[in-house]
Design an enzyme around this catalytic site. Structure first.
Site, PDB file in Angstrom:
ATOM      1  CG  HIS A 298       6.822 -14.898 -26.675  1.00  0.00           C
ATOM      2  ND1 HIS A 298       6.837 -13.518 -26.750  1.00  0.00           N
ATOM      3  CD2 HIS A 298       5.622 -15.228 -26.142  1.00  0.00           C
ATOM      4  CE1 HIS A 298       5.687 -13.051 -26.291  1.00  0.00           C
ATOM      5  NE2 HIS A 298       4.942 -14.069 -25.908  1.00  0.00           N
ATOM      6  CG  HIS A 341      -1.182 -18.058 -30.197  1.00  0.00           C
ATOM      7  ND1 HIS A 341      -0.651 -16.834 -30.503  1.00  0.00           N
ATOM      8  CD2 HIS A 341      -2.143 -17.833 -29.287  1.00  0.00           C
ATOM      9  CE1 HIS A 341      -1.269 -15.900 -29.811  1.00  0.00           C
ATOM     10  NE2 HIS A 341      -2.185 -16.475 -29.069  1.00  0.00           N
ATOM     11  CD  GLU A 347      -5.254 -15.813 -26.611  1.00  0.00           C
ATOM     12  OE1 GLU A 347      -4.826 -14.724 -27.050  1.00  0.00           O
ATOM     13  OE2 GLU A 347      -4.650 -16.884 -26.756  1.00  0.00           O
ATOM     14  CG  HIS A 371      -7.548 -12.967 -30.950  1.00  0.00           C
ATOM     15  ND1 HIS A 371      -6.453 -12.320 -30.426  1.00  0.00           N
ATOM     16  CD2 HIS A 371      -7.956 -12.213 -32.010  1.00  0.00           C
ATOM     17  CE1 HIS A 371      -6.199 -11.222 -31.140  1.00  0.00           C
ATOM     18  NE2 HIS A 371      -7.093 -11.139 -32.100  1.00  0.00           N
ATOM     19  CG  HIS A 377      -4.792 -14.859 -32.068  1.00  0.00           C
ATOM     20  ND1 HIS A 377      -5.377 -16.041 -31.673  1.00  0.00           N
ATOM     21  CD2 HIS A 377      -4.184 -14.370 -30.969  1.00  0.00           C
ATOM     22  CE1 HIS A 377      -5.141 -16.233 -30.385  1.00  0.00           C
ATOM     23  NE2 HIS A 377      -4.410 -15.246 -29.935  1.00  0.00           N
TER      24      HIS A 377
HETATM   25  O1  LIG Z   1      -2.766 -13.220 -28.458  1.00  0.00           O
HETATM   26  C1  LIG Z   1      -2.187 -12.455 -27.699  1.00  0.00           C
HETATM   27  O2  LIG Z   1      -1.667 -11.402 -28.075  1.00  0.00           O
HETATM   28  C2  LIG Z   1      -1.974 -12.857 -26.246  1.00  0.00           C
HETATM   29  C3  LIG Z   1      -0.764 -13.685 -26.143  1.00  0.00           C
HETATM   30  C4  LIG Z   1       0.422 -13.119 -25.817  1.00  0.00           C
HETATM   31  C5  LIG Z   1       1.562 -13.878 -25.789  1.00  0.00           C
HETATM   32  O3  LIG Z   1       2.702 -13.287 -25.403  1.00  0.00           O
HETATM   33  C6  LIG Z   1       1.526 -15.209 -26.123  1.00  0.00           C
HETATM   34  C7  LIG Z   1       0.317 -15.804 -26.430  1.00  0.00           C
HETATM   35  C8  LIG Z   1      -0.837 -15.041 -26.437  1.00  0.00           C
HETATM   36  O4  LIG Z   1      -2.033 -15.568 -26.693  1.00  0.00           O
HETATM   37 FE   LIG Z   2      -3.344 -15.092 -28.141  1.00  0.00          FE
END
Ligand SMILES: O=C(O)Cc1cc(O)ccc1O
Ligand SMILES: [Fe+2]
Length: 440
Positions: A298, A341, A347, A371, A377
């Site tokens: 991803h 992550h 974010e 976040h 998260h």
């Molecule tokens: O946290 C989230 O949903 C946003 C996000 C999306 C993603 O595809 C990879 C990392 C990220 O922070």
């Molecule tokens: Fe994220």
């Protein structure tokens, strides 16, 4: 409300635009109103006043320089003093209401107002970072409105407004002309440009990133090549359209974190012709050319960057605007939704429509999540379970439009956002029950 002099309907359904992000645009609502070959002739055409509006320092590199020349019925300088007016729920950096909060925060949709509320009155600040007087950082706002601005015009000296409508269209009558922004579009209103927001629909709700920092620009594409992501030609600037109205208009100016107002005896949306680069834009997020992995893993969401406001550190954005648009997922032996992550960047996410592939429930259109720096998260439990055992056929994600304001500094929430009735108190629970699966 009088239509502006530009020869189109009042709801702006069939507006003319000029394409091309960063272009040196030029436009005149009256033929011959734009001086040819010079910016400041001894007498501008038709008795107009020439005025430069600078969005960057005069001396910034040509590639970043933003300025426009406006030819207007009255010079902007002709106005009475500004006086302080109440800020409502609008706040600015530095944010010091509450301690910076490491908790993951989520909100349901902002309720629509019951009292008559226009766009400016309907701005509610979620939080932000940096310092408005140093032109660094961002303010994140929600808006919810049910009336058009009447005899009232707004601008922010503090930053540009990136508006993300979620419900209801916005007709933006700006000094440089008209934009009609629908849910699924974004509108970018440069620092200092005056505008009035009218509502063609009964209500309007959405999000604003007020960028105090360097103006948003298209990201570099590096190895992606010369095309892709948001293409410059899909950004639409308005054509000149002016109001010739000698009547009392309240001009509201956000300056240094506060609202100031002055009673003008005319409309300041009186620009008959203009040329330049400090201009508003409209962009349809459905035009975003989504790129992704066609092998495995991803990719980081930076490949979904629509616009970026660079900082002085290469590669480190003051703010990125990122969109999660419909796309195919084809990764082999891959956990396809967003991964777990923790991120040094903070974010803030919103949802325009549909669903988001990291959250099975609770993250709903008009809602939001925050976040913050290093807060853990990722997929909620249901999403993790589902995606860990899904059959990996090519899969189209086409049921949603989510976005993110990603920023270099922690976002400090306002007290209002923390105590809001639509905050979801039990957000942490979405990560409860993730089983211990370790079987060495
Ligand atoms: O946290 C989230 O949903 C946003 C996000 C999306 C993603 O595809 C990879 C990392 C990220 O922070
Ligand atoms: Fe994220």
């Amino acid at each position: 409300m009088d239509a502006q002099h530009s020869g189109h309907g009042d709801e702006g359904k069939d507006l003319d635009y000029q394409p091309g992000f960063g272009n040196e645009h030029s436009t005149e609502a009256v033929p011959g109103a734009l001086p040819v070959g010079r910016n400041a002739p001894q007498r501008a055409p038709f008795g107009l006043y020439a005025e430069q509006l600078s969005g960057t320092a005069f001396t910034e590199p040509r590639s970043h320089n933003r300025r426009s020349w406006l030819y207007r019925i009255r010079p902007s300088a002709a106005h009475p003093p500004f006086h302080r007016v109440p800020n409502g729920a609008l706040r600015s950096a530095p944010f010091q209401d509450v301690d910076p909060d490491p908790n993951r925060l989520r909100w349901g949709p902002l309720p629509l107002p019951e009292e008559p509320t226009d766009f400016v009155q309907g701005l509610i600040t979620v939080g932000g970072n940096g310092d408005v007087l140093r032109r660094e950082g961002i303010g994140i706002h929600w808006y919810a409105a049910n009336t058009s601005m009447q005899n009232r015009v707004f601008s922010s000296a503090d930053g540009e407004f990136l508006i993300v409508p979620q419900q209801g269209a916005l007709l933006l009558r700006t000094e440089l002309g008209l934009l009609r922004a629908e849910p699924g579009h974004v509108a970018l209103l440069p620092r200092g440009v005056r505008f009035r927001v009218e509502l063609p629909d009964a209500t309007a709700r959405g999000y604003v990133c007020e960028n105090y920092g360097r103006p948003f620009q298209l990201p570099d594409l590096g190895p992606i090549g010369a095309n892709g992501l948001a293409n410059a030609r899909d950004f639409l600037a308005p054509v000149a359209a002016y109001e010739d109205r000698d009547e009392s208009i309240e001009v509201v100016n956000k300056f240094g974190g506060n609202l100031w107002a002055a009673e003008y005896d005319h409309s300041p949306l009186d620009v008959v012709a203009w040329h330049g680069t400090h201009v508003p834009y409209l962009y349809d997020l459905h035009r975003f050319n989504v790129l992704g992995s066609i092998s495995y893993d991803h990719p980081d969401p930076s490949i979904f960057t629509v616009l970026t406001s660079p900082s002085d550190t290469p590669g480190l954005a003051g703010a990125d605007f990122v969109v999660f648009a419909p796309r195919w997922l084809v990764g082999e032996d891959t956990f396809r939704p967003p991964y777990f992550h923790r991120n040094v960047m903070s974010e803030f996410m919103g949802l325009v429509e549909g669903a988001y592939d990291a959250k099975a429930e609770g993250f709903v259109p008009g809602g939001a999540s925050l976040h913050n720096m290093m807060s853990a998260h990722g997929p909620d439990r249901t999403t993790f379970d589902r995606a860990s055992s899904a059959e990996l056929r090519p899969q189209k994600i086409d049921d949603g439009l989510a976005f993110m304001f990603e920023t270099r500094w922690p976002v400090v929430p306002t007290a209002h956002a923390l105590t809001a009735g639509h905050r979801q108190e039990r957000y942490d629970a979405v990560w409860e029950g993730l089983e211990r699966n370790f079987r060495p």
